[in-house]
Write a protein that holds these residues in place. Structure first.
Motif, mmCIF file in Angstrom:
data_model
loop_
_atom_site.group_PDB
_atom_site.id
_atom_site.type_symbol
_atom_site.label_atom_id
_atom_site.label_comp_id
_atom_site.label_asym_id
_atom_site.label_seq_id
_atom_site.Cartn_x
_atom_site.Cartn_y
_atom_site.Cartn_z
ATOM 1 N N GLY A 299 -26.643 -59.133 32.558
ATOM 2 C CA GLY A 299 -25.589 -60.037 33.015
ATOM 3 C C GLY A 299 -26.005 -60.871 34.211
ATOM 4 N N ASP A 300 -26.701 -60.247 35.157
ATOM 5 C CA ASP A 300 -27.176 -60.996 36.329
ATOM 6 C C ASP A 300 -28.120 -62.116 35.925
ATOM 7 O OD1 ASP A 300 -25.714 -59.464 38.031
ATOM 8 O OD2 ASP A 300 -27.382 -58.275 38.796
ATOM 9 N N LEU A 301 -28.966 -61.825 34.954
ATOM 10 C CA LEU A 301 -29.949 -62.803 34.508
ATOM 11 C C LEU A 301 -29.275 -64.041 33.924
ATOM 12 C CD1 LEU A 301 -32.924 -63.515 33.852
ATOM 13 C CD2 LEU A 301 -32.626 -62.318 31.676
ATOM 14 N N ASP A 367 -16.207 -69.031 28.721
ATOM 15 C CA ASP A 367 -16.993 -67.850 28.378
ATOM 16 C C ASP A 367 -16.302 -66.595 28.931
ATOM 17 O OD1 ASP A 367 -18.878 -65.811 28.103
ATOM 18 O OD2 ASP A 367 -20.580 -67.140 28.476
ATOM 19 N N PRO A 368 -15.626 -65.814 28.071
ATOM 20 C CA PRO A 368 -14.909 -64.632 28.571
ATOM 21 C C PRO A 368 -15.835 -63.565 29.163
ATOM 22 C CG PRO A 368 -14.964 -64.646 26.166
ATOM 23 C CD PRO A 368 -15.484 -65.976 26.618
ATOM 24 N N LEU A 369 -17.066 -63.495 28.655
ATOM 25 C CA LEU A 369 -17.989 -62.490 29.178
ATOM 26 C C LEU A 369 -18.443 -62.851 30.593
ATOM 27 C CD1 LEU A 369 -19.205 -59.834 28.324
ATOM 28 C CD2 LEU A 369 -21.189 -61.052 27.430
ATOM 29 N N PHE A 370 -18.531 -64.135 30.876
ATOM 30 C CA PHE A 370 -18.829 -64.606 32.235
ATOM 31 C C PHE A 370 -17.726 -64.153 33.187
ATOM 32 C CE2 PHE A 370 -18.665 -68.513 35.158
ATOM 33 C CZ PHE A 370 -19.572 -67.980 36.059
ATOM 34 N N GLY A 371 -16.474 -64.301 32.753
ATOM 35 C CA GLY A 371 -15.349 -63.861 33.568
ATOM 36 C C GLY A 371 -15.353 -62.364 33.782
ATOM 37 N N TYR A 372 -15.695 -61.620 32.752
ATOM 38 C CA TYR A 372 -15.738 -60.160 32.858
ATOM 39 C C TYR A 372 -16.852 -59.732 33.817
ATOM 40 C CZ TYR A 372 -15.782 -55.267 31.337
ATOM 41 O OH TYR A 372 -15.723 -53.899 31.299
ATOM 42 N N TRP A 373 -17.985 -60.420 33.746
ATOM 43 C CA TRP A 373 -19.093 -60.139 34.668
ATOM 44 C C TRP A 373 -18.659 -60.366 36.115
ATOM 45 C CZ3 TRP A 373 -21.603 -63.671 37.955
ATOM 46 C CH2 TRP A 373 -22.746 -63.187 38.580
ATOM 47 N N LEU A 374 -17.931 -61.455 36.351
ATOM 48 C CA LEU A 374 -17.442 -61.745 37.697
ATOM 49 C C LEU A 374 -16.518 -60.633 38.190
ATOM 50 C CD1 LEU A 374 -16.688 -65.577 37.499
ATOM 51 C CD2 LEU A 374 -18.361 -64.470 38.992
ATOM 52 N N GLN A 375 -15.619 -60.192 37.327
ATOM 53 C CA GLN A 375 -14.706 -59.129 37.712
ATOM 54 C C GLN A 375 -15.465 -57.875 38.138
ATOM 55 O OE1 GLN A 375 -11.363 -58.294 35.020
ATOM 56 N NE2 GLN A 375 -11.793 -60.223 34.002
ATOM 57 N N LYS A 376 -16.449 -57.500 37.341
ATOM 58 C CA LYS A 376 -17.176 -56.258 37.594
ATOM 59 C C LYS A 376 -18.133 -56.372 38.777
ATOM 60 C CE LYS A 376 -15.211 -53.963 34.362
ATOM 61 N NZ LYS A 376 -14.271 -52.874 34.727
ATOM 62 N N LYS A 377 -18.827 -57.497 38.883
ATOM 63 C CA LYS A 377 -19.832 -57.640 39.948
ATOM 64 C C LYS A 377 -19.190 -57.864 41.302
ATOM 65 C CE LYS A 377 -23.631 -57.514 39.344
ATOM 66 N NZ LYS A 377 -24.573 -56.367 39.277
ATOM 67 N N LEU A 378 -18.069 -58.554 41.319
ATOM 68 C CA LEU A 378 -17.440 -58.887 42.589
ATOM 69 C C LEU A 378 -16.218 -58.027 42.864
ATOM 70 C CD1 LEU A 378 -17.749 -62.774 42.337
ATOM 71 C CD2 LEU A 378 -19.312 -61.166 43.415
ATOM 72 N N GLU A 379 -15.980 -57.080 41.970
ATOM 73 C CA GLU A 379 -14.894 -56.108 42.133
ATOM 74 C C GLU A 379 -13.564 -56.786 42.394
ATOM 75 O OE1 GLU A 379 -17.608 -52.472 43.917
ATOM 76 O OE2 GLU A 379 -16.110 -53.450 45.167
#
Length: 381
Positions: A299-301, A367-379
Motif C-alpha cells: 500500500g505504501d508503494l 479509489d476506495p482502497l486508497f481511502g482505506y489505506w489512508l484510514q489505516k495508515k493515518l489512524e
C-alpha cells in the motif's frame, strides 16, 4: 500451494478474464484490412487498459497481414520530441522486423546508433522499395535541419502508413497513455499535426489510451479536441460484482459471500487490486490478513507518493472524504474554509481523477482502497 496464474503485470491469453464485448469489437474492426477505424480507450488507473491492448495485440499478431506496434508513453526515458521520434521509428521497425517483413539481423535500437552509411547498406539488402528506404534513412539520420521537432514526430508517425502501403499490410499503432504527449513542448500542436496526418492515412488504425479523463478529453473526447470523432471512444469500467465472482472463480480463490462482497467493495472491482490481494490470500490465514498485509506493505508503494504529491488543502479534502462521502458544504464546514476555496481545489482533484461527484452533489474518492489505506495508515477514526 500458490496459484501460478497470479501476475501483477498486464495479462494475456488464459490469464485474461472478461471484457469480451470490448475484445470482440476491437478484433472484428481491426482485423478488417479495409477498415481505417481507430479507438480511444479510457478508464481509471489500474482498471486493465494495458491488458486489453496486450490481449488484442496477441490476437491480431496471428494474422500475417496485420502488424501491431505498441508504444507506452510511460516507458519513454524522457518526454521530448526527439525521444518520441526515435521511439516511434524503432517501435514501428521492430514490429515489421519481428513479423519477418523487414529482414534486418541487427537490433533496431542499436541500428539507430549506427552510422547512416552502414544503415544504407543494411537497408539495401531488404526487399523494401527504394522510396520507403529513403524515408527510413531520413528519419534515422534526423539531419533535416529545416524541419521542426513537431514535424519530425509527424514523419515518424507516418512511417506506420508508409511501411503498411509498401508491404501490403495493415498497421495497428497502439499508443498507451497517449495524453502524456501534452507534457512535451508544443504537445497540443503535435497532437493536431498527428490528427491531420491520420486523416490522410488508409492502411493504419490508431489506438490511443489514457487514464486521466481530463487530459484525454483535451486530445480526443471533447468537441474541440483534435481527435474528436476520429476515434471510437471505449470506456473501460471496473469489474461488476458478477465479473468479480467470475475472476475469483477463475483464479480459484475460495471466499464466502460475505468476504467476496467485502473484497469487491474495498477494491471497487479494480482488476489490479483483485490480482494483488487475491494472490495474498494464498499466503494468509484469512482475507482480513491478506488485506492487512497489502495495506502495511504494498500500500505504501502505490499510495504514499500519490498522497504526498497533493498540496496541504488537497490532502485535507482527501482525508475528509476517506471515510465518508460528503457535500461541498460539509467539507468546507469540516475544514473551516470558504466553499469557494474548497471548490477550487476540488476542481483540481476532479481533473486528476482523485475525486468524483455523484449527481446529487456528493463527492467521493475514486479509489476506495486508497481511502482505506489512508484510514489505516493515518489512524483516522
Amino acid at each position: 500451494m500458490a496459484n501460478t496464474k497470479f501476475t501483477l503485470t498486464p495479462v494475456v491469453g488464459d490469464l485474461f478474464i472478461g471484457r469480451k464485448p470490448f475484445l470482440n469489437q476491437l478484433k472484428n474492426e481491426l482485423s478488417n484490412t479495409n477498415s481505417h477505424v481507430g479507438f480511444c480507450i479510457y478508464g481509471r488507473r489500474r482498471v486493465g487498459k494495458t491488458s486489453i491492448l496486450m490481449e488484442i495485440k496477441q490476437l491480431l499478431e496471428q494474422k500475417k497481414e496485420l502488424v501491431v506496434v505498441y508504444l507506452s508513453f510511460y516507458d519513454l526515458i524522457d518526454l521530448s520530441s526527439k525521444t518520441l521520434t526515435e521511439e516511434l521509428v524503432s517501435s514501428i521497425l521492430e514490429a515489421y522486423q519481428k513479423k519477418g517483413i523487414l529482414p534486418l539481423k541487427a537490433q533496431i535500437k542499436k541500428l539507430l546508433e549506427t552510422p547512416i552509411e552502414i544503415i544504407s547498406e543494411l537497408l539495401k539488402n531488404t526487399k523494401i522499395e527504394a522510396t520507403v528506404l529513403e524515408h527510413i534513412k531520413i528519419l534515422l539520420e534526423n539531419k533535416e535541419k529545416e524541419k521542426t521537432d513537431s514535424e519530425r514526430v509527424r514523419d515518424a508517425f507516418n512511417l506506420a502508413e508508409v511501411m503498411a502501403k509498401a508491404t501490403s499490410t495493415k498497421c495497428i499503432l497502439m499508443l498507451d497513455e497517449f495524453p502524456e504527449i501534452l507534457k512535451i513542448e508544443n504537445g497540443l500542436q503535435i497532437v493536431k499535426m498527428l490528427r491531420t496526418q491520420y486523416e490522410l492515412q488508409k492502411k493504419t488504425s490508431l489506438i490511443i489510451s489514457g487514464s486521466i479523463r481530463k487530459t484525454l478529453e483535451a486530445v480526443a473526447l471533447l468537441e474541440n479536441s483534435p481527435f474528436y470523432k476520429q476515434l471510437v471512444p471505449m470506456h473501460i469500467l471496473p469489474f461488476t460484482k458478477e465479473e468479480t465472482y467470475d475472476f475469483l472463480s477463475e483464479y480459484k480463490i475460495k471466499l464466502n459471500d460475505s468476504d467476496t462482497n467485502k473484497l469487491y467493495m474495498l477494491t471497487g472491482g479494480i482488476p489490479f487490486y483483485l490480482q494483488f490481494i487475491g494472490r495474498a490470500t494464498y499466503y494468509s490465514s484469512s482475507l482480513d490478513e491478506a488485506i492487512k498485509n497489502f495495506i502495511n506493505q504494498e500500500g505504501d508503494l502505490y499510495f504514499k507518493e500519490e498522497f504526498e504529491k497533493l498540496n496541504e488543502t488537497e490532502k485535507a479534502i482527501v482525508l475528509a472524504l476517506c471515510k465518508k462521502n460528503k457535500s461541498l458544504t460539509e467539507i468546507s464546514n469540516e475544514l473551516n474554509e470558504p466553499t469557494t476555496t474548497i471548490g477550487r481545489y476540488i476542481s483540481i482533484l476532479l481533473e486528476q481523477d482523485t475525486v468524483s461527484k455523484e449527481s446529487r452533489g456528493i463527492y467521493y474518492l475514486v479509489d476506495p482502497l486508497f481511502g482505506y489505506w489512508l484510514q489505516k495508515k493515518l489512524e483516522i477514526n
